[in-house]
Design a protein around this motif. Structure first.
Motif, PDB file in Angstrom:
ATOM      1  N   ARG A 135      41.347  56.177  15.253  1.00  0.00           N
ATOM      2  CA  ARG A 135      42.112  57.173  16.018  1.00  0.00           C
ATOM      3  C   ARG A 135      41.227  57.757  17.118  1.00  0.00           C
ATOM      4  N   LEU A 136      41.678  57.595  18.349  1.00  0.00           N
ATOM      5  CA  LEU A 136      40.990  58.160  19.511  1.00  0.00           C
ATOM      6  C   LEU A 136      41.667  59.460  19.891  1.00  0.00           C
ATOM      7  N   THR A 137      40.878  60.541  20.006  1.00  0.00           N
ATOM      8  CA  THR A 137      41.407  61.852  20.381  1.00  0.00           C
ATOM      9  C   THR A 137      40.644  62.373  21.591  1.00  0.00           C
ATOM     10  N   ALA A 138      41.366  62.546  22.694  1.00  0.00           N
ATOM     11  CA  ALA A 138      40.795  63.138  23.898  1.00  0.00           C
ATOM     12  C   ALA A 138      41.203  64.602  23.943  1.00  0.00           C
ATOM     13  N   THR A 139      40.221  65.494  24.024  1.00  0.00           N
ATOM     14  CA  THR A 139      40.479  66.936  24.043  1.00  0.00           C
ATOM     15  C   THR A 139      40.071  67.511  25.391  1.00  0.00           C
ATOM     16  N   TYR A 140      41.010  68.243  26.001  1.00  0.00           N
ATOM     17  CA  TYR A 140      40.803  68.838  27.324  1.00  0.00           C
ATOM     18  C   TYR A 140      41.034  70.342  27.282  1.00  0.00           C
ATOM     19  N   ASP A 141      40.392  71.046  28.187  1.00  0.00           N
ATOM     20  CA  ASP A 141      40.681  72.459  28.423  1.00  0.00           C
ATOM     21  C   ASP A 141      42.127  72.593  28.904  1.00  0.00           C
ATOM     22  N   ASN A 142      42.866  73.566  28.373  1.00  0.00           N
ATOM     23  CA  ASN A 142      44.258  73.782  28.785  1.00  0.00           C
ATOM     24  C   ASN A 142      44.470  75.149  29.406  1.00  0.00           C
ATOM     25  N   ALA A 143      43.382  75.786  29.865  1.00  0.00           N
ATOM     26  CA  ALA A 143      43.513  77.086  30.515  1.00  0.00           C
ATOM     27  C   ALA A 143      43.910  76.942  31.977  1.00  0.00           C
ATOM     28  N   ARG A 144      43.691  75.754  32.557  1.00  0.00           N
ATOM     29  CA  ARG A 144      44.087  75.480  33.931  1.00  0.00           C
ATOM     30  C   ARG A 144      44.476  74.006  34.035  1.00  0.00           C
ATOM     31  N   PRO A 145      45.261  73.647  35.056  1.00  0.00           N
ATOM     32  CA  PRO A 145      45.729  72.261  35.144  1.00  0.00           C
ATOM     33  C   PRO A 145      44.611  71.252  35.387  1.00  0.00           C
ATOM     34  N   HIS A 146      44.770  70.066  34.793  1.00  0.00           N
ATOM     35  CA  HIS A 146      43.894  68.918  35.041  1.00  0.00           C
ATOM     36  C   HIS A 146      44.795  67.691  35.132  1.00  0.00           C
ATOM     37  N   VAL A 147      44.774  67.025  36.264  1.00  0.00           N
ATOM     38  CA  VAL A 147      45.692  65.909  36.481  1.00  0.00           C
ATOM     39  C   VAL A 147      44.930  64.589  36.597  1.00  0.00           C
ATOM     40  N   ARG A 148      45.676  63.487  36.394  1.00  0.00           N
ATOM     41  CA  ARG A 148      45.092  62.157  36.405  1.00  0.00           C
ATOM     42  C   ARG A 148      43.901  62.078  35.446  1.00  0.00           C
ATOM     43  N   ALA A 149      44.066  62.698  34.265  1.00  0.00           N
ATOM     44  CA  ALA A 149      43.025  62.705  33.238  1.00  0.00           C
ATOM     45  C   ALA A 149      43.027  61.373  32.486  1.00  0.00           C
ATOM     46  N   MET A 150      41.898  61.049  31.866  1.00  0.00           N
ATOM     47  CA  MET A 150      41.768  59.837  31.071  1.00  0.00           C
ATOM     48  C   MET A 150      41.059  60.142  29.756  1.00  0.00           C
ATOM     49  N   GLY A 151      41.260  59.264  28.791  1.00  0.00           N
ATOM     50  CA  GLY A 151      40.534  59.316  27.531  1.00  0.00           C
ATOM     51  C   GLY A 151      40.285  57.896  27.064  1.00  0.00           C
ATOM     52  N   GLY A 184      30.483  54.201  23.942  1.00  0.00           N
ATOM     53  CA  GLY A 184      30.418  55.237  24.967  1.00  0.00           C
ATOM     54  C   GLY A 184      31.812  55.740  25.266  1.00  0.00           C
ATOM     55  N   GLY A 185      31.908  56.847  26.015  1.00  0.00           N
ATOM     56  CA  GLY A 185      33.197  57.471  26.298  1.00  0.00           C
ATOM     57  C   GLY A 185      33.371  57.802  27.761  1.00  0.00           C
ATOM     58  N   HIS A 186      34.644  58.061  28.140  1.00  0.00           N
ATOM     59  CA  HIS A 186      34.985  58.379  29.525  1.00  0.00           C
ATOM     60  C   HIS A 186      36.115  59.398  29.545  1.00  0.00           C
ATOM     61  N   VAL A 187      35.861  60.560  30.164  1.00  0.00           N
ATOM     62  CA  VAL A 187      36.886  61.570  30.426  1.00  0.00           C
ATOM     63  C   VAL A 187      36.768  62.000  31.880  1.00  0.00           C
ATOM     64  N   HIS A 188      37.755  62.755  32.337  1.00  0.00           N
ATOM     65  CA  HIS A 188      37.746  63.285  33.700  1.00  0.00           C
ATOM     66  C   HIS A 188      37.515  64.798  33.679  1.00  0.00           C
ATOM     67  N   GLY A 189      37.684  65.426  34.836  1.00  0.00           N
ATOM     68  CA  GLY A 189      37.477  66.856  34.939  1.00  0.00           C
ATOM     69  C   GLY A 189      38.312  67.631  33.942  1.00  0.00           C
ATOM     70  N   GLY A 190      37.695  68.603  33.262  1.00  0.00           N
ATOM     71  CA  GLY A 190      38.380  69.390  32.244  1.00  0.00           C
ATOM     72  C   GLY A 190      38.209  68.857  30.841  1.00  0.00           C
TER      73      GLY A 190
END
Length: 408
Positions: A265-281, A203-209
């Motif tokens: 290899r673990l790759t976390a991909t996030y939207d970069n059109a607006r800031p996202h802080v305290r992100a996790m992958g 399973g996986g875990h990411v934050h907002g964005g």
């Protein structure tokens, strides 16, 4: 507390599948507060195998507590004193991380025939971060339900914890949000496998964005991609950018082969059109010993709603005082030395931590995303290279500690 299903085991022994309900000690969280802590927790008191885990928050009467009341931001279960495959220790603590759940409410379910071995003498620890969305203190407990098999041989699995910021107590990073419409931001981490076998669940875990979380064998290709789903009811007030309501996972009795010496290899991909802080992958996988066939790739189903929500975090307390033209300030219990600051673009600004408890600097909204570690002592610096208004807060004390920096 426990429902038993008796099974006929080889040799006439009695096998059983048990549903064991256990709880943490009570956790008290102040008004609009955030609690991060660790504690020893109960575990099954007989030898057997964990085959499933799920967690939730309950009040002192045992009633479920919804996320809109107190949010289970994340919870981790670990076996104390056991070696973790990917991390020797976190802040000096040696423990094997075998289960985690966040806002996506991941539920572990190993395929039939597999299990995570546990002895009656093993000690479990729990790490949790909880957010109280009430104007009054709340007291809750983490209830975790364990599916447990005894008297029956199982193929033992080893947890493989992959994290783009592994071995940190607060494994976060920031997405600047300066890439424009449709742009993405990635963080990666590699881990070389000491032995081979088959991955039977994950399973996986990411934050907002977050857009996706991919686990690949660098000698072969993608083994598993976890995608988020969005659209849940947002707690109010908004104390952080909401995470996904679900993440895709897999449970595969045939397994996905990996070989000793291969690199995951673990790759976390996030939207970069607006800031996202305290992100996790973070991804957690379960590796079982098996003869390893030829390497192959796997396609992962993508849910319908994978576009992150556009949510703005507002300051719960308006900063006060005269604007200061300074290049730094202190951060103590529970205030910023200068709550309002005016700077020229390009200035390097430094915060000096002097509190008896941990604090951090976290962007609520502004032109560029950034956040500091949560610390009691030391300094953190950031160069304000883009003009605009930066609204900041301490993510651990959002209703008490806020700051505005205007960059000309």
């Amino acid at each position: 507390m426990a429902a038993l299903l008796a099974l006929a085991a080889p040799g006439g022994a009695l096998a059983a599948v048990k549903t064991i309900v256990l709880q943490s000690a009570p956790i008290r969280i102040g008004a609009y507060g955030v609690d991060k802590g660790a504690q020893l927790v109960p575990s099954p008191r007989e030898d057997g195998y964990v085959t499933g885990v799920r967690a939730q928050l309950v009040d002192l009467m045992g009633n479920p507590v919804p996320d809109t009341d107190v949010m289970l931001h994340h919870v981790v279960l670990a076996k104390l004193g056991s070696p973790d495959l990917t991390c020797s220790s976190v802040e000096g603590v040696r423990a094997e991380r075998f289960y985690a759940e966040g806002e996506e409410h991941f539920s572990l379910a190993l395929p039939n025939g597999y299990g995570y071995p546990n002895r009656a003498s093993d000690l479990w620890g729990l790490v949790a971060m909880l957010m109280n969305h009430n104007a009054r203190p709340s007291t809750v407990q983490v209830r975790y339900t364990v599916t447990y098999v005894t008297g029956e041989p199982r193929t033992a699995v080893t947890p493989v914890w992959l994290d783009v910021r592994n071995c940190r107590s607060d494994p976060v990073f920031s997405v600047p949000g300066t890439g424009g419409a449709g742009s993405t931001f990635t963080e990666q981490a590699d881990f070389k496998l000491p032995f081979g076998g088959v991955l039977v669940a994950g399973g996986g875990h990411v934050h907002g964005g977050g857009l996706s979380l991919d686990v690949a064998d660098t000698s072969c290709g993608s083994l598993f991609t976890s995608y988020p789903s969005w659209g849940g009811i947002e707690p109010t007030p908004v104390m952080h950018e909401p995470g996904p309501v679900a993440m895709t996972g897999f449970s595969d009795p045939a397994g996905r082969p990996v070989r000793a010496g291969d690199t995951l290899r673990l790759t976390a991909t996030y939207d970069n059109a607006r800031p996202h802080v305290r992100a996790m992958g973070i991804a957690i996988l379960f590796l079982a010993p098996a003869p390893v066939p030829a390497c192959r790739t796997y396609s992962s189903p993508r849910p319908a709603s994978t576009t992150p929500e556009n949510v703005t975090v507002a300051l719960l307390k308006q900063p006060t005082g005269t604007p200061h033209r300074v290049r730094g300030t202190w951060v103590g219990d529970y205030a910023f030395g200068a709550q309002r600051v005016t700077l020229k673009r390009g200035t390097m600004f430094t915060w000096r931590f002097v509190g008896a408890v941990e604090h951090d600097i976290t962007l609520a909204s502004g032109p560029v995303g950034f956040a500091s570690p949560s610390v009691k002592r030391g300094t953190y610096s950031f160069r304000f290279s883009r003009a605009g208004t930066y609204k900041l807060f301490c993510s651990l004390h959002p209703a008490r500690m806020t700051q505005i920096v205007n960059v000309r």
